[in-house]
Design an enzyme around this catalytic site. Structure first.
Site, short mmCIF file in Angstrom:
data_model
loop_
_atom_site.label_atom_id
_atom_site.label_comp_id
_atom_site.label_asym_id
_atom_site.label_seq_id
_atom_site.Cartn_x
_atom_site.Cartn_y
_atom_site.Cartn_z
N GLY A 5 47.35 11.19 -28.29
CA GLY A 5 47.23 10.83 -27.13
C GLY A 5 45.82 11.22 -26.37
N ALA A 6 45.03 10.59 -26.23
CA ALA A 6 43.76 10.94 -25.42
C ALA A 6 43.52 10.32 -24.08
CB ALA A 6 42.64 10.76 -26.32
N GLY A 7 44.50 10.09 -23.25
CA GLY A 7 44.35 9.87 -21.97
C GLY A 7 44.01 11.03 -21.00
N ALA B 226 46.41 13.16 -19.48
CA ALA B 226 47.28 14.13 -20.03
C ALA B 226 46.69 14.97 -21.51
CB ALA B 226 48.50 13.87 -20.18
N GLY B 227 46.32 14.12 -22.31
CA GLY B 227 46.25 14.54 -23.61
C GLY B 227 44.67 15.17 -23.67
N PHE C 182 47.96 7.08 1.40
CA PHE C 182 48.67 6.46 0.54
C PHE C 182 50.15 6.20 0.63
CE2 PHE C 182 47.73 5.00 -4.00
CZ PHE C 182 46.50 5.05 -3.92
N ASP D 283 55.06 4.31 -27.77
CA ASP D 283 55.10 4.59 -29.11
C ASP D 283 55.76 6.13 -29.24
OD1 ASP D 283 53.62 2.40 -29.05
OD2 ASP D 283 51.93 3.30 -30.58
N GLN E 99 58.74 1.57 -12.51
CA GLN E 99 58.15 1.22 -11.23
C GLN E 99 57.70 -0.10 -11.36
OE1 GLN E 99 54.51 3.57 -9.67
NE2 GLN E 99 56.52 3.84 -8.20
N HIS F 136 54.79 -2.13 -9.43
CA HIS F 136 53.65 -1.83 -8.40
C HIS F 136 53.72 -3.26 -7.57
CE1 HIS F 136 50.03 -1.18 -6.41
NE2 HIS F 136 49.78 0.04 -6.81
N LEU G 208 46.35 -4.91 -11.70
CA LEU G 208 46.75 -3.82 -10.47
C LEU G 208 45.67 -4.02 -9.39
CD1 LEU G 208 48.43 -1.54 -9.51
CD2 LEU G 208 46.54 -0.13 -10.64
N GLU H 4 46.91 0.36 -4.06
CA GLU H 4 47.61 0.69 -3.20
C GLU H 4 46.74 1.10 -2.00
OE1 GLU H 4 51.30 2.66 -3.76
OE2 GLU H 4 51.05 3.97 -2.07
N ARG I 247 56.38 2.47 -3.15
CA ARG I 247 56.50 1.30 -3.95
C ARG I 247 57.79 0.41 -4.08
NH1 ARG I 247 51.91 3.67 -8.19
NH2 ARG I 247 50.24 3.70 -6.65
N HIS J 66 54.61 -1.32 -13.91
CA HIS J 66 53.46 -0.42 -13.79
C HIS J 66 53.60 0.91 -14.31
CE1 HIS J 66 49.88 1.02 -12.00
NE2 HIS J 66 50.38 2.09 -11.22
N GLU K 44 52.67 10.36 -18.58
CA GLU K 44 53.83 9.41 -18.42
C GLU K 44 54.95 9.09 -19.53
OE1 GLU K 44 52.42 5.43 -17.72
OE2 GLU K 44 54.23 4.28 -17.69
N ARG L 239 58.09 7.03 -8.56
CA ARG L 239 56.84 7.81 -8.30
C ARG L 239 56.20 7.25 -7.03
NH1 ARG L 239 51.80 6.99 -9.48
NH2 ARG L 239 51.91 5.17 -11.10
N SER M 34 51.03 10.21 -10.29
CA SER M 34 50.60 10.15 -11.93
C SER M 34 49.33 10.85 -12.20
CB SER M 34 50.77 8.82 -12.36
OG SER M 34 49.90 7.80 -11.92
#
Lengths: 262, 595
Positions: free
Chosen positions: B12-14, B16-17, B116, B230, B249, B251, B261, B264, B295, B362, B392, B403, B408
């Site tokens: 994964g390359a979001g 976190a990755g 927020f 996955d 969650q 949203h 989305l 918020e 939320r 969400h 996530e 959350r 996140s």
């Protein structure tokens, strides 16, 4: 900040007028989708397929493509992910113009005629609407798309005034979808040209007050495949789904090369 | 088939990755496998901000942030993890700034902060300005900045490589008290190259899962088409438990009918919600912080307004987000993207008209259980050496049953960084685990079966029916009756899944085939989610049971742990074993959750 507390509390109840009722039911309509197909496993040459679909008022070109893929022909192949214009996966040529399929509402197109969909131009087509993005990202990497600051980092953040932050705001919006670069006639004939997207991303750092490597990037873009290849046709600005003034950014980079007299 | 060897493989390359990759790549030989191009990841769709108690614009401290996170999660949060996150938030934001992230600035040039939902001063006294942000494109800036820094550090990406299996081996081991058990060890992953259709095995000393969520289980969702659970599904099939999967969650402000989305931040900047009577109804549900309640509370309040007949529109099925009292210049400066979404997709002008909104799926609070070092657990306490998860896909658990907004983007940065460091450090001191015989067999057989199948079912139809039933039965209001209805439907769809046909028989860029694989993941995860929801006979955070409307700390102040186990049965479903795990408490006793 003292401004924080000065806020008008909105009314507890307001008269909504018509906005409480909303517009009536969503209308449906017929649309013909004409897609340029290519799959070297099936045929040497590209071909066109056409489908007539019943679609709805809020549907986008991506919804029509999905309808075909999910209900009629699963082999129709295209990239997509977020489906609301932020991930940059689904740039394609729609009625001859580069756009994101997920941001183009069908009702905004002329649905009396077939809507043509093709892969973006100037990058090698792999299958249907999928192109090889590697040459595009190669150009991006060459302009050193990361902050370079050689002074010792402070313990807290580096300070930047709101004005200095605003200076490069427009070019931070780029999602690397390649709509601009693949709409550029220079790029179509000269694949070595860096292309608008790489220049936009160089601009984002050249005009960031925290960055020390502006001159290095300007030198890269002063190359014969750099900014001087731009012929100011504004195709890129028209194509950008993020509304970035791409041509203006390129002009600013040109001016910077001259004024910083490399 | 090719076999590659790396010290660390990141899936994964979001956010976190890539945050993990920046750390790991500087310490060990690292490969990042991603089913998209990195900049397509859904971190880029996050909008509002990333909270950290920088105290740049008003008094704040990380302990208040910890408390808000624990209370926001309705006390199901592991408090040690929340403490780590709130404490390290400050450096996480400063790291990003130093990497080049263009945050909005105060007049003094510091990182600006805004309000927020659920983030408060001094344990709930009033809303606090804690969210660091870049207009309403904070996630976009984080994703771009992290990718830029991956380019800087020459991180090696394998783009459009789908990881389809986790390779593990089991060894006989003994616990401290002498009980024998099977210790899992990670050997690598099996992946599928979209371009060629070839299988690639990556042998690795450490594997980091950072593959995101599963929003596409639902019809109305802010999630990308590619978020099909996955990573969770692969881990689950490999015998790793999944934690707290019933907590999803919704949203509050998705564009009505579309689910796209609207941050918020719209409410953080002063926007409010109104029903068909023009009433600011959140004054009734959360008198102190009103529209900035967490939320789960806002989403439920909205759904309740609609249910009680105060919805708007021809079908009275949404409420309105009202920004019309804000200055257009303020809207343009702080909320440019989301107001453009309203114009583009609904033809509504937010300067002058309120925007139709309704809750949208969400975020998954649950996922692969980890500890604060991002190490994956194979049961309540046993670590799988070399296996990590962050973001996530993981459940550490900092979000508990709900959350807080911005947490996140924080989670992916704090625990992504930790995962990268610990995975690399582990790899430096470890040997490769020998690959078992033909580790690709499961994937090859599965793909072959899907390619050869000649049934009459279509992937698109089954997925649509799954999403319909989940929206109807597993959204913000649930009961035994609705959950069982969803479960029965999932059972039927799983049966029909064995009769599908994939039309594209080619090898290159066969997304038709991969959508079929993804549907398998979705079905598995939907089943786990519903079984877990059925078991939890209480209401807490994002999980609201109409038949059990109160929180029940005596019986349910516990994490749910679901295992794939052919021998077991839970809630009438064969093949799932249910267990619980205690919540970690440090300084906060559970209290009633009022805002």
């Amino acid at each position: 900040m003292s401004t924080a507390t000065v806020e008008n509390e909105p009314a507890s109840t307001v008269d909504l007028g018509e906005s409480g009722d909303g517009a009536g039911a969503i209308e449906s309509f017929e649309v013909t989708l004409k897609v340029r197909r290519y799959d070297p496993e099936r045929a040497e040459d590209a071909w066109w397929d056409e489908w007539t679909l019943t679609m709805y008022g809020t549907d986008r070109v991506l919804d029509a493509l999905h309808k075909v893929k999910w209900e009629i022909d699963g082999s129709l192949t295209f990239r997509r992910s977020c489906a609301h214009g932020i991930c940059g996966s689904d740039a394609m040529r729609i009625n001859g113009r580069n756009r994101l399929a997920c941001k183009t509402l069908l009702k905004d197109l002329d649905t009396s005629k077939p809507i043509t969909v093709e892969a973006i131009k100037g990058l090698p087509i792999e299958k249907d609407l999928i192109v090889d993005m590697e040459p595009f990202f190669q150009s991006y990497r060459e302009i050193m798309p990361f902050l370079i600051n050689n002074s010792p980092a402070p313990t807290a953040e580096r300070l930047q005034s709101p004005e200095d932050r605003e200076r490069f705001d427009d070019t931070t919006k780029c999602i690397l979808c390649a709509a601009c670069t693949s709409s550029c006639p220079v790029f179509w004939t000269d694949g070595q040209y860096f292309g608008p997207a790489a220049i936009v991303n160089a601009h984002r750092f050249i005009f960031d007050s925290r960055d020390d490597a502006g001159d290095m990037r300007l030198e890269v873009l002063n190359d014969k495949e750099g900014v001087w290849r731009c012929r100011t046709t504004f195709n890129c600005t028209d194509a950008c789904p993020r509304g970035i003034e791409v041509t203006k950014a390129i002009q600013e980079v040109k001016t910077a090369i001259i004024t910083r007299s490399l | 088939m090719q076999v590659h060897k790396y010290d660390v493989v990141i899936v994964g390359a979001g956010g976190a990755g890539m945050r993990a990759a920046i750390e790991s790549g500087q310490r060990a030989r690292t490969a990042v496998l991603t089913k998209l191009y990195p900049t397509r990841s859904h971190t880029g769709a996050a909008q509002g901000g990333m909270c950290a108690a920088l105290a740049n614009v008003e008094e704040d401290n990380w302990e208040w942030h910890t408390f808000d996170t624990v209370k926001g999660g309705d006390y199901l949060v592991d408090q040690d993890a929340a403490e780590v996150m709130a404490k390290e938030a400050i450096d996480a934001v400063l790291d990003l700034e130093k990497m080049g992230l263009p945050f909005n600035r105060t007049p003094e040039g510091k990182i600006d902060q805004r309000r927020f939902g659920g983030h408060t001063r001094d344990h709930g006294k009033a809303a606090v300005r804690r969210a660091c942000y870049a207009a309403d494109r904070t996630g976009h800036m984080i994703l771009q900045t992290l990718y830029q820094n991956c380019v800087k550090h020459n991180v090696e990406f394998f783009n459009e490589y789908y990881v389809l299996d986790l390779i593990t081996v089991e060894e006989d081991a003994t616990k401290e008290d002498g009980t024998p058990y099977k210790q899992k060890r990670v050997a690598g992953v099996v992946s599928y190259d979209l371009a060629s259709g070839e299988i690639h095995i990556f042998q690795a000393k450490s594997v980091v899962f950072a593959s995101g969520g599963l929003g596409k289980i639902f019809k109305t969702t802010s999630n990308a088409h590619t978020l099909t659970g996955d990573g969770m599904a692969i881990a689950y099939r490999a015998g790793i438990p999944l934690e707290d999967m019933e907590f999803v969650q919704f949203h509050p402000t998705g564009l009505a009918g579309l689910g796209i989305l609207l941050s918020e931040a719209a409410r953080g900047e002063g926007g409010i919600l109104r029903n068909s009577e023009g009433e600011r109804f959140m004054e009734r549900y959360a008198p102190t912080i009103k529209d900035l309640a967490p939320r789960d509370i806002v989403a439920r309040s909205m759904a309740n307004e609609v249910r009680e007949g105060r919805g708007c529109g021809p079908n009275k099925d949404y409420v309105l987000l009202d920004l019309t009292h804000l200055e257009p210049e303020h809207i343009d400066a702080k909320l440019p993207d989301i107001t453009e979404f309203a114009r583009t997709y609904l033809g509504v002008e937010p300067y002058t008209e309120p925007v139709p909104v309704f809750p949208t799926c969400h975020y998954a609070m649950g996922g692969i259980p980890t500890n604060i070092k991002a190490e994956v657990l194979q049961d309540n306490e046993t670590v799988v050496p070399g296996l990590y998860a962050a973001g996530e896909v993981a459940c550490v658990s900092v979000h508990g049953s709900n959350r807080l907004g911005t947490n996140s983007l924080l989670d992916i940065n704090v625990f992504g960084k930790r995962a990268g460091i610990y995975a690399a450090e582990y790899a430096q001191g470890a040997e490769f685990v020998e690959l078992p015989e033909a580790p690709e067999t499961f994937v090859v057989d599965q793909l072959q079966m899907l390619r050869d199948a000649t049934g009459s079912e279509r992937v698109g139809a089954i997925r649509a029916e799954l999403q319909e039933t989940m929206d109807a039965n597993m959204q913000v209001f649930r009961s035994e009756e609705t959950i069982k209805e969803a479960l029965a439907k999932i059972g039927e769809l799983k049966e029909r899944y064995t009769q599908i046909t994939v039309q594209d028989k080619g090898r290159r860029f066969n997304l038709d085939l991969l959508e079929a694989v993804e549907l398998g993941f979705l079905l598995d995860m939907a089943e786990v989610m519903t079984v877990s929801a059925l078991h939890r006979q209480e209401s807490r955070g994002g999980h609201y049971r109409e038949d059990f409307p109160d929180r029940d700390d005596e019986n349910f102040m516990l994490h749910s742990m679901l295992y794939k186990d052919p021998e077991a049965e839970t809630e009438g479903i064969q093949g799932i074993r249910f267990d619980t795990k205690p919540v970690v408490f440090t300084r906060y006793e559970p209290m009633e959750r009022k805002y």
